[in-house]
Enzyme design. Structure first.
Site, PDB file in Angstrom:
ATOM      1  N   ASP A 334     -72.742  53.739 -47.904  1.00  0.00           N
ATOM      2  CA  ASP A 334     -72.703  55.175 -48.182  1.00  0.00           C
ATOM      3  C   ASP A 334     -71.484  55.453 -49.064  1.00  0.00           C
ATOM      4  O   ASP A 334     -70.764  54.535 -49.433  1.00  0.00           O
ATOM      5  CB  ASP A 334     -72.629  55.984 -46.881  1.00  0.00           C
ATOM      6  CG  ASP A 334     -71.300  55.778 -46.142  1.00  0.00           C
ATOM      7  OD1 ASP A 334     -70.472  54.957 -46.591  1.00  0.00           O
ATOM      8  OD2 ASP A 334     -71.101  56.448 -45.125  1.00  0.00           O
ATOM      9  N   ASP A 336     -68.064  57.996 -49.077  1.00  0.00           N
ATOM     10  CA  ASP A 336     -67.307  58.882 -48.187  1.00  0.00           C
ATOM     11  C   ASP A 336     -66.257  59.672 -48.972  1.00  0.00           C
ATOM     12  O   ASP A 336     -65.559  59.101 -49.806  1.00  0.00           O
ATOM     13  CB  ASP A 336     -66.575  58.045 -47.125  1.00  0.00           C
ATOM     14  CG  ASP A 336     -67.495  57.045 -46.431  1.00  0.00           C
ATOM     15  OD1 ASP A 336     -68.267  57.468 -45.577  1.00  0.00           O
ATOM     16  OD2 ASP A 336     -67.430  55.838 -46.770  1.00  0.00           O
ATOM     17  N   ASP A 455     -71.078  60.971 -46.951  1.00  0.00           N
ATOM     18  CA  ASP A 455     -70.333  61.578 -45.840  1.00  0.00           C
ATOM     19  C   ASP A 455     -69.194  62.396 -46.412  1.00  0.00           C
ATOM     20  O   ASP A 455     -68.405  61.865 -47.195  1.00  0.00           O
ATOM     21  CB  ASP A 455     -69.685  60.458 -44.998  1.00  0.00           C
ATOM     22  CG  ASP A 455     -70.393  60.258 -43.685  1.00  0.00           C
ATOM     23  OD1 ASP A 455     -71.507  60.779 -43.532  1.00  0.00           O
ATOM     24  OD2 ASP A 455     -69.824  59.563 -42.815  1.00  0.00           O
TER      25      ASP A 455
HETATM   26  P1  UTP Z   1     -68.091  53.751 -43.058  1.00  0.00           P
HETATM   27  O1  UTP Z   1     -68.980  53.581 -41.870  1.00  0.00           O
HETATM   28  O2  UTP Z   1     -68.649  54.476 -44.214  1.00  0.00           O
HETATM   29  O3  UTP Z   1     -67.569  52.301 -43.444  1.00  0.00           O
HETATM   30  O4  UTP Z   1     -66.809  54.477 -42.552  1.00  0.00           O
HETATM   31  P2  UTP Z   1     -67.097  51.712 -44.826  1.00  0.00           P
HETATM   32  O5  UTP Z   1     -65.883  50.941 -44.519  1.00  0.00           O
HETATM   33  O6  UTP Z   1     -66.997  52.778 -45.863  1.00  0.00           O
HETATM   34  O7  UTP Z   1     -68.222  50.684 -45.151  1.00  0.00           O
HETATM   35  P3  UTP Z   1     -69.510  50.868 -46.096  1.00  0.00           P
HETATM   36  O8  UTP Z   1     -69.077  50.301 -47.396  1.00  0.00           O
HETATM   37  O9  UTP Z   1     -69.841  52.316 -46.179  1.00  0.00           O
HETATM   38  O10 UTP Z   1     -70.577  50.060 -45.452  1.00  0.00           O
HETATM   39  C1  UTP Z   1     -65.625  54.601 -43.308  1.00  0.00           C
HETATM   40  C2  UTP Z   1     -64.470  54.776 -42.390  1.00  0.00           C
HETATM   41  O11 UTP Z   1     -64.478  56.066 -41.838  1.00  0.00           O
HETATM   42  C3  UTP Z   1     -64.084  56.043 -40.498  1.00  0.00           C
HETATM   43  C4  UTP Z   1     -63.926  54.615 -40.087  1.00  0.00           C
HETATM   44  O12 UTP Z   1     -62.579  54.306 -40.020  1.00  0.00           O
HETATM   45  C5  UTP Z   1     -64.551  53.837 -41.207  1.00  0.00           C
HETATM   46  O13 UTP Z   1     -63.826  52.683 -41.473  1.00  0.00           O
HETATM   47  N1  UTP Z   1     -65.069  56.748 -39.670  1.00  0.00           N
HETATM   48  C6  UTP Z   1     -66.386  56.590 -39.868  1.00  0.00           C
HETATM   49  C7  UTP Z   1     -64.633  57.572 -38.685  1.00  0.00           C
HETATM   50  O14 UTP Z   1     -63.435  57.736 -38.510  1.00  0.00           O
HETATM   51  N2  UTP Z   1     -65.516  58.210 -37.892  1.00  0.00           N
HETATM   52  C8  UTP Z   1     -66.836  58.058 -38.047  1.00  0.00           C
HETATM   53  O15 UTP Z   1     -67.612  58.660 -37.288  1.00  0.00           O
HETATM   54  C9  UTP Z   1     -67.278  57.223 -39.073  1.00  0.00           C
HETATM   55 MN    MN Z   2     -68.612  54.110 -46.297  1.00  0.00          MN
END
Ligand code: UTP
Ligand code: MN
Length: 531
Positions: A334, A336, A455
């Site tokens: 995704d 973020d 997100d």
């Molecule tokens: P992600 O699940 O998007 O992981 O959450 P990522 O490291 O970006 O991996 P990919 O590339 O999308 O697969 C990003 C960060 O946001 C925080 C976590 O620390 C995670 O590492 N997070 C995510 C939260 O704090 N709360 C949540 O509910 C989800």
């Molecule tokens: Mn991510």
């Protein structure tokens, strides 16, 4: 006599290879033995491009002799054959003197390339007299918390880490969190090692490696594969759980229930006539797109859209790309974003406006916003520190026009080509890839847009540094930070605050650097948080 034309060519070649060094006192020779000519040529070009003085042949002027996969003894023997052992005692060449040379592992060179200057020579860079080639003990024992070490994206033990990741994933899908974390920690330790592991004995003295992980590592090293990993990968349950949790809005619990009912794939689910919630319906509808990795160019294109939305509804607000892309990943599941406004309070109600703007422009296929439920006075430190999702947050699925993305990518590439003309990959690479995939989708009768998970999180300015640190990940790195805080500092860290239980007070911070300092940790930049 060399003809003038040829003389010019020769003198320019000589100038290039001896080079005007940016680093006086550092004259490097890369030993071709075991390195191979093309790798040696590549590494030489790289070094010269960064202003290093790299010599093609060995001479008395060499100060740093770099080798790869050679033992100290092998290099010494080679060196002796070059200099005819001119009165040199064994061991003399290990320390630099006027006519001596540092015998260094390739690790010193690659680390120097990364920072574009010669790094200080540490013990781990030096070839050691007792070592056998490629089987030396894994340097010094690493610290045990992942937040105490650098974990780069590119590492030396992919095959071992892949094996451990399958077992971690299987444990997570079976909701055996403890076991999952154990495998993840072992994998992260291997990612931090500066060299490839060839024998399990090299790992002696390293933390984070339980019996089970060591067994897996040993089997892969000795047999090429680990039986348990292969069986897991092929198991019906693992395959089904992966396929079902690949549906947006479906977690391990739901997937497990469906699996027990005989539902193994999204198609089974559709046939079953189950009642799905709104998120899951979108998840099934856009299943193929959402299971394609999102690429950096697509993340950048979405970044421009979100930036536009934010600046339209609240000028002065700023957005930051977080998650895996901030850590330097080239792909992700995704995209973020963290949004804030320098005037505390102005960010309230921002998400609803951003979402309305995006929706009106036709960018959203799905969205669900959760309110900011964090209240320091109410929550206090007694709450579990893993409360990371209590900001105003929007889970969404974007409709990204692939035509639009290509245009935006071109603009971004053009800009970044101007800024980093030497380091960025050619913009054509992205375009060609996009061209090919868009041709493929046309062939399969597909459309000119793609669904991408996005997100978005809004944080008050005073919590921005904590939110940035908390949302940059990786998940294991975050977990390790919180574990460090509690066990080593009697503090509680969340994406909102840091609370010191001994002093009974909240500690404020304006940057990630300050938070690391408050925790008594060396600052690890995002690219070193890929645990
Ligand atoms: P992600 O699940 O998007 O992981 O959450 P990522 O490291 O970006 O991996 P990919 O590339 O999308 O697969 C990003 C960060 O946001 C925080 C976590 O620390 C995670 O590492 N997070 C995510 C939260 O704090 N709360 C949540 O509910 C989800
Ligand atoms: Mn991510």
């Amino acid at each position: 006599m060399i003809p003038l034309k040829r003389r010019k060519v020769i003198s320019s070649v000589i100038r290039n290879s001896s080079g005007d060094s940016k680093f006086p006192g550092v004259v490097i020779f890369l030993l071709g033995r075991k390195m191979g000519a093309s790798r040696r040529a590549f590494l030489s070009r790289l070094g010269r491009g960064k202003g290093f003085n790299i010599q093609d042949s060995f001479s008395q002027s060499i100060t740093h002799l770099i080798s790869e996969n050679n033992s100290w003894k092998e290099v010494w023997t080679w060196l002796d054959s070059q200099t005819g052992g001119q009165g040199r005692e064994e061991g003399e060449c290990r320390t630099a003197g006027p006519s001596s040379v540092h015998l260094l592992d390739i690790m010193w060179y690659t680390e120097s390339m990364q920072v574009s200057r010669p790094v200080a020579i540490l013990d781990r860079h030096k070839l050691q007299e007792r070592d056998e080639p490629g089987t030396e003990l894994a340097v010094v024992s690493l610290p045990s918390y992942a937040c105490q070490r650098h974990t780069p994206l590119l590492h030396h033990n992919t095959v071992l880490i892949d094996a451990l990741s399958i077992l971690a994933e299987n444990a997570e899908l079976s909701e055996n969190e403890g076991r999952g974390v154990a495998f993840r920690r072992a994998g992260a330790l291997l990612k931090s090692l500066p060299q490839e592991i060839r024998r399990v004995e090299q790992l002696r003295g390293q933390p984070c490696l339980g019996d089970h992980s060591l067994r897996v590592i040993k089997e892969v090293l000795e047999d090429g594969v680990c039986c348990e990993v292969e069986t897991t990968k092929e198991s019906r349950q693992f395959k089904a759980m992966k396929a079902l949790t690949g549906i947006f809005g479906v977690g391990a619990k739901t997937a497990d229930r469906w699996f027990r009912e005989g539902i193994h794939t999204p198609s089974d689910l559709q046939r079953s006539g189950h009642n799905l919630n709104r998120a899951q319906r979108a998840g099934v509808q856009y299943y193929d797109d959402l299971n394609q990795p999102v690429r950096k160019a697509e993340a950048d294109a979405i970044g421009l859209i979100v930036e536009k939305a934010v600046s339209e509804v609240l000028p002065g607000a700023k957005i930051t790309l977080i998650g895996g892309f901030r850590r330097g990943k080239e792909t992700g599941h995704d995209v973020d974003f963290l949004i804030t406004h320098p005037e505390e309070g102005r960010e309230e109600g921002l998400m609803a406006k951003v979402v309305s703007w995006l929706e009106a422009q036709g960018f959203l296929l799905y969205h669900k916003t959760t309110r900011n439920s964090y209240l320091e006075s109410k929550d206090g430190p007694a709450r579990p520190p893993s409360n990371m999702d209590r900001f105003e947050r929007c889970f969404s699925i974007f409709r990204l026009s692939t035509e639009n993305e290509r245009r935006i990518t071109q603009t971004i590439s053009a800009q970044s080509t101007l800024l980093h003309s030497r380091t960025e990959p050619s913009p054509q690479t992205n375009d060609q890839a996009r061209e090919e995939s868009s041709m493929l989708s046309q062939c399969s009768g597909s459309r000119s847009w793609m669904a991408v998970r996005v997100d978005m999180v809004v944080s008050p300015y005073s919590q921005f540094a904590f939110a940035l640190l908390g949302w940059t990940g990786s998940k294991l790195f975050e977990r390790e930070l919180r574990r460090w805080a509690v066990h080593e500092r009697a503090m509680t860290l969340s994406s909102h605050t840091l609370y010191d239980s001994t002093k009974r007070q909240y500690l404020r911070a304006n940057s990630e650097e300050e938070i690391f300092a408050l925790l008594g940790l060396e600052y690890i930049p995002p690219c070193g948080r890929n645990a």
